[in-house]
Design a protein around this motif. Sequence first.
Motif, PDB file in Angstrom:
ATOM      1  N   GLU A  84       0.818  -1.210   0.000  1.00 26.12           N
ATOM      2  CA  GLU A  84       0.000   0.000   0.000  1.00 26.12           C
ATOM      3  C   GLU A  84       0.855   1.266   0.000  1.00 26.12           C
ATOM      4  O   GLU A  84       0.380   2.333  -0.393  1.00 26.12           O
ATOM      5  N   HIS A  85       2.103   1.127   0.420  1.00 21.79           N
ATOM      6  CA  HIS A  85       3.014   2.281   0.432  1.00 21.79           C
ATOM      7  C   HIS A  85       3.993   2.240  -0.727  1.00 21.79           C
ATOM      8  O   HIS A  85       5.009   2.949  -0.707  1.00 21.79           O
ATOM      9  N   VAL A  90       3.610  -7.295  -7.454  1.00 27.43           N
ATOM     10  CA  VAL A  90       3.838  -8.588  -8.099  1.00 27.43           C
ATOM     11  C   VAL A  90       4.870  -9.396  -7.324  1.00 27.43           C
ATOM     12  O   VAL A  90       4.712 -10.608  -7.111  1.00 27.43           O
ATOM     13  N   ALA A  91       5.926  -8.749  -6.868  1.00 31.47           N
ATOM     14  CA  ALA A  91       6.960  -9.438  -6.105  1.00 31.47           C
ATOM     15  C   ALA A  91       6.429  -9.939  -4.768  1.00 31.47           C
ATOM     16  O   ALA A  91       6.946 -10.921  -4.225  1.00 31.47           O
ATOM     17  N   CYS A  92       5.406  -9.287  -4.235  1.00 32.71           N
ATOM     18  CA  CYS A  92       4.858  -9.656  -2.929  1.00 32.71           C
ATOM     19  C   CYS A  92       3.677 -10.620  -3.020  1.00 32.71           C
ATOM     20  O   CYS A  92       3.347 -11.291  -2.038  1.00 32.71           O
ATOM     21  N   ALA A  93       3.039 -10.691  -4.165  1.00 27.65           N
ATOM     22  CA  ALA A  93       1.742 -11.370  -4.253  1.00 27.65           C
ATOM     23  C   ALA A  93       1.823 -12.875  -4.054  1.00 27.65           C
ATOM     24  O   ALA A  93       0.967 -13.463  -3.378  1.00 27.65           O
ATOM     25  N   GLY A  94       2.828 -13.533  -4.650  1.00 26.62           N
ATOM     26  CA  GLY A  94       2.870 -14.988  -4.611  1.00 26.62           C
ATOM     27  C   GLY A  94       2.790 -15.568  -3.212  1.00 26.62           C
ATOM     28  O   GLY A  94       1.894 -16.377  -2.906  1.00 26.62           O
ATOM     29  N   PRO A  95       3.694 -15.188  -2.296  1.00 26.67           N
ATOM     30  CA  PRO A  95       3.623 -15.731  -0.940  1.00 26.67           C
ATOM     31  C   PRO A  95       2.354 -15.343  -0.186  1.00 26.67           C
ATOM     32  O   PRO A  95       1.846 -16.117   0.620  1.00 26.67           O
ATOM     33  N   ALA A 167      -4.697  -6.123  -0.449  1.00 26.65           N
ATOM     34  CA  ALA A 167      -3.669  -5.145  -0.812  1.00 26.65           C
ATOM     35  C   ALA A 167      -2.999  -5.509  -2.135  1.00 26.65           C
ATOM     36  O   ALA A 167      -2.749  -4.628  -2.972  1.00 26.65           O
ATOM     37  N   VAL A 168      -2.702  -6.800  -2.350  1.00 30.80           N
ATOM     38  CA  VAL A 168      -2.024  -7.163  -3.604  1.00 30.80           C
ATOM     39  C   VAL A 168      -3.010  -7.291  -4.759  1.00 30.80           C
ATOM     40  O   VAL A 168      -2.710  -6.893  -5.894  1.00 30.80           O
ATOM     41  N   TYR A 169      -4.226  -7.824  -4.487  1.00 31.17           N
ATOM     42  CA  TYR A 169      -5.226  -7.971  -5.549  1.00 31.17           C
ATOM     43  C   TYR A 169      -5.769  -6.623  -6.034  1.00 31.17           C
ATOM     44  O   TYR A 169      -6.430  -6.559  -7.067  1.00 31.17           O
ATOM     45  N   SER A 170      -5.477  -5.564  -5.321  1.00 27.60           N
ATOM     46  CA  SER A 170      -5.935  -4.238  -5.762  1.00 27.60           C
ATOM     47  C   SER A 170      -5.184  -3.757  -6.992  1.00 27.60           C
ATOM     48  O   SER A 170      -5.556  -2.740  -7.578  1.00 27.60           O
ATOM     49  N   HIS A 206     -15.023 -10.688  -5.397  1.00 19.83           N
ATOM     50  CA  HIS A 206     -15.296  -9.726  -6.467  1.00 19.83           C
ATOM     51  C   HIS A 206     -14.011  -9.041  -6.933  1.00 19.83           C
ATOM     52  O   HIS A 206     -13.813  -8.827  -8.134  1.00 19.83           O
ATOM     53  N   LEU A 207     -13.136  -8.694  -5.983  1.00 18.56           N
ATOM     54  CA  LEU A 207     -11.890  -8.032  -6.356  1.00 18.56           C
ATOM     55  C   LEU A 207     -11.005  -8.964  -7.180  1.00 18.56           C
ATOM     56  O   LEU A 207     -10.427  -8.564  -8.199  1.00 18.56           O
ATOM     57  N   ALA A 208     -10.893 -10.211  -6.748  1.00 15.63           N
ATOM     58  CA  ALA A 208     -10.046 -11.172  -7.459  1.00 15.63           C
ATOM     59  C   ALA A 208     -10.534 -11.413  -8.884  1.00 15.63           C
ATOM     60  O   ALA A 208      -9.735 -11.692  -9.780  1.00 15.63           O
TER      61      ALA A 208
END
Length: 373
Positions: A84-85, A90-95, A167-170, A206-208
Amino acid sequence: MSTEQIPSHRQQPGLLDAVAELEAVVAAGDDERFGPVLGLVGALFGPASPAERVAAGPRLAALLPDAPPFPRSHLAMMVGACVEHGADPVACAGPVLAGLRGALTGVELLLRRWAETGGGPLPDREEGDPAAAHERIADPARLDEWHAHLAVVGWWTLHLWQQASWAVYSHPEVRAGARASGVTEVLVELLGRYAGEQHDVKGLVHLALVLDDEPLLVLDRPTGTGYLLRMSGLSDTFQLHTLLADVLIGGGHLPGVPQDPEVVALARTAFLDGRRVIATGAFNLVAPDGSWIWNEGTPSDVPLLDGVRTLVLEPLPYGRSWAAGRFIQEVPGDLRLERVLDPAEAAERLARTVPGHAVDRAFRQDPAAAGPE
């Protein structure tokens, strides 16, 4: 020597120093120190510079698979805060999304064992006792101690994984990658198995499922015309319905009453201010096989035909209205017309579709049987 040149031996650690310490803790498998060091990371997040937060995100995300199960969800929340900051989503989403899958699998185990052990009210994650829940569901013959622990962890931490995943799916690039890899399909299927008062998963679903830069072929049966459009950021089919009316009726391509400009603005980028603004239906949305596309769903419900999502517009069988706006306010929506099909192409495309009359007849005979609207 000036005071600026004198090195300080009592410098306060920065965020990245704390991240490095957490990395060392995880590498050593020192679960007892994990919580306190994670607390230090959290305490240093606020005063950290934007560049530190950006750099910390992927490093913290990389620790998620090896972090202790219960505090892992709090680490995920920290990763979400970094995203969010400005950290690379993409680098954070997988885990993060892998952790969400693990939590959902745990929830499924708990629900199954809860039913097998007598059912009743599910544990309250605010006031309930995880240890008591573990004792109830663990059984060497049915669910060993470790999997019982993961089930309890999943139940008590799912809401934290939801927030980190939000946060990542946004970010459109995460949605595109997760959809292409099959991750979203798996997560939506798991999310669909559970719906309860303590975990509201509808918003994350819905977001996904939001589509970005997605072609949409629209065929209007009454006029025999066709249109190729492109949609992005649409989180519900009410929103798609509104923007279709704006682009096609408001744009002079189809007959009808144009949408109210305020309704259109709320479907695109405007935010609700507490008032209830009403949108009205303009078409019946039908799939190429004649089945209805319900406004309560998402644009991902529109099926692919020859690799392109294809939607047929038919006359309204009854009046429809709904509260204007976007299901997910944080995501702006867009629908734009790319080209009008020539008459021969539109006719050929329409000839391959089935009118929605079968469902229409069912509605006239029994309105409750036709669907949710």
